[in-house]
Scaffold this active site. Structure first.
Site, PDB file in Angstrom:
ATOM      1  N   ASP A 195      59.140  53.682  48.303  1.00 48.21           N
ATOM      2  CA  ASP A 195      58.188  52.654  48.737  1.00 48.21           C
ATOM      3  C   ASP A 195      58.908  51.636  49.603  1.00 48.21           C
ATOM      4  O   ASP A 195      60.077  51.357  49.355  1.00 48.21           O
ATOM      5  CB  ASP A 195      57.670  51.927  47.484  1.00 48.21           C
ATOM      6  CG  ASP A 195      56.164  51.977  47.347  1.00 48.21           C
ATOM      7  OD1 ASP A 195      55.563  52.910  47.877  1.00 48.21           O
ATOM      8  OD2 ASP A 195      55.613  51.072  46.719  1.00 48.21           O
ATOM      9  N   PHE A 233      65.515  51.682  52.127  1.00 48.15           N
ATOM     10  CA  PHE A 233      66.681  50.975  51.582  1.00 48.15           C
ATOM     11  C   PHE A 233      67.199  49.852  52.478  1.00 48.15           C
ATOM     12  O   PHE A 233      68.072  49.093  52.078  1.00 48.15           O
ATOM     13  CB  PHE A 233      67.837  51.945  51.267  1.00 48.15           C
ATOM     14  CG  PHE A 233      67.527  52.938  50.195  1.00 48.15           C
ATOM     15  CD1 PHE A 233      67.403  52.542  48.876  1.00 48.15           C
ATOM     16  CD2 PHE A 233      67.331  54.279  50.510  1.00 48.15           C
ATOM     17  CE1 PHE A 233      67.096  53.470  47.880  1.00 48.15           C
ATOM     18  CE2 PHE A 233      67.023  55.212  49.516  1.00 48.15           C
ATOM     19  CZ  PHE A 233      66.909  54.803  48.197  1.00 48.15           C
ATOM     20  N   HIS A 284      69.383  57.743  41.102  1.00 46.87           N
ATOM     21  CA  HIS A 284      68.996  56.727  42.073  1.00 46.87           C
ATOM     22  C   HIS A 284      69.989  55.563  42.028  1.00 46.87           C
ATOM     23  O   HIS A 284      70.565  55.273  40.980  1.00 46.87           O
ATOM     24  CB  HIS A 284      67.579  56.235  41.716  1.00 46.87           C
ATOM     25  CG  HIS A 284      66.911  55.452  42.795  1.00 46.87           C
ATOM     26  ND1 HIS A 284      67.134  54.102  42.969  1.00 46.87           N
ATOM     27  CD2 HIS A 284      66.026  55.826  43.750  1.00 46.87           C
ATOM     28  CE1 HIS A 284      66.405  53.679  43.993  1.00 46.87           C
ATOM     29  NE2 HIS A 284      65.735  54.712  44.492  1.00 46.87           N
ATOM     30  N   TYR A 325      60.105  47.925  50.618  1.00 45.36           N
ATOM     31  CA  TYR A 325      60.273  46.675  49.870  1.00 45.36           C
ATOM     32  C   TYR A 325      59.007  45.834  50.034  1.00 45.36           C
ATOM     33  O   TYR A 325      58.392  45.823  51.097  1.00 45.36           O
ATOM     34  CB  TYR A 325      61.474  45.892  50.384  1.00 45.36           C
ATOM     35  CG  TYR A 325      62.806  46.572  50.185  1.00 45.36           C
ATOM     36  CD1 TYR A 325      63.242  46.947  48.919  1.00 45.36           C
ATOM     37  CD2 TYR A 325      63.650  46.815  51.268  1.00 45.36           C
ATOM     38  CE1 TYR A 325      64.479  47.550  48.735  1.00 45.36           C
ATOM     39  CE2 TYR A 325      64.887  47.426  51.092  1.00 45.36           C
ATOM     40  CZ  TYR A 325      65.303  47.788  49.822  1.00 45.36           C
ATOM     41  OH  TYR A 325      66.524  48.385  49.642  1.00 45.36           O
TER      42      TYR A 325
END
Length: 220
Positions: free
Chosen positions: A65, A78, A187, A67
């Protein structure tokens, strides 16, 4: 439908843009931008594609998703804009790069430089409501990004797919491991990194693979 996206991607994805789900997705996203604060800004939804043309893609890094805080998202998984504090996952990514390649932790969390080198920084969902994680899931973005991954996996050879966490690994489960390098680990989020993200050496492994197939390594 005239989607404003880099020309080689536009050519590859033209069939996808004509599908009913994509029309419905577009209508949903337009209404959301009218009625709510949505990230990233509309002009940056396809930023990952615009930085990294289809023909130049060497590495696919898959996020989930965007931010959902102010000023963070700019269309690259990221990554955050210059001057924005590093979110926890990005902090851990930089720590692992430092550990793997002995590269100093950068002062900016903007990963545009990776995109320009052939790293497709692809989120599974390309938009989100402010402060509402997952709010644009199951509206069609996942179908679109599945199609992107499938195109790359089928039409290209010797790509590196970096899949961190169970969600990314499920999304990339169909990729032919004989044709591409698929790197999987936990992750980088603080909740999961201790389960195998640390010391995964994905950055050096990526560069070793690229070099072995006569492609320039990534300057992480």
């Amino acid at each position: 439908m005239d989607v404003k996206i880099e020309s080689s991607w536009k050519e590859q994805l033209q069939k996808e843009f004509k599908k009913d789900y994509f029309y419905n997705l577009t209508q949903f996203v337009k209404q959301e931008y009218k009625n709510h604060i949505i990230y990233p800004p509309g002009s940056q939804i396809f930023n990952a594609f615009n930085l990294c043309p289809f023909n130049e893609t060497k590495v696919v890094l898959l996020g989930q998703d965007p931010y959902h805080g102010p000023g963070q998202a700019h269309g690259l998984c990221f990554s955050v804009n210059d001057g924005v504090p590093f979110p926890p996952s990005l902090q851990n990514i930089f720590k692992e790069i430092n550990n793997d390649l002995d590269i100093p932790i950068p002062t900016s969390g903007n990963l545009t430089r990776w995109g320009k080198q052939g790293v497709l920084l692809l989120n599974a969902t390309l938009t989100v409501r402010a402060r509402q994680a997952g709010s644009h899931q199951n509206q069609g973005w996942e179908l679109f990004t599945d199609a992107v991954i499938r195109l790359l996996a089928e039409k290209k050879e010797n790509l590196v797919f970096i899949l961190w966490g169970a969600y990314a690994q499920r999304k990339g489960a169909f990729i032919d491991r004989n044709k591409h390098l698929v790197l999987e680990s936990a992750h980088p989020s603080p909740l999961a990194a201790y389960r195998g993200f640390w010391n995964n050496n994905h950055f050096s492994k990526t560069n070793k693979y690229l070099s072995s197939h006569h492609m320039s390594p990534i300057e992480w």
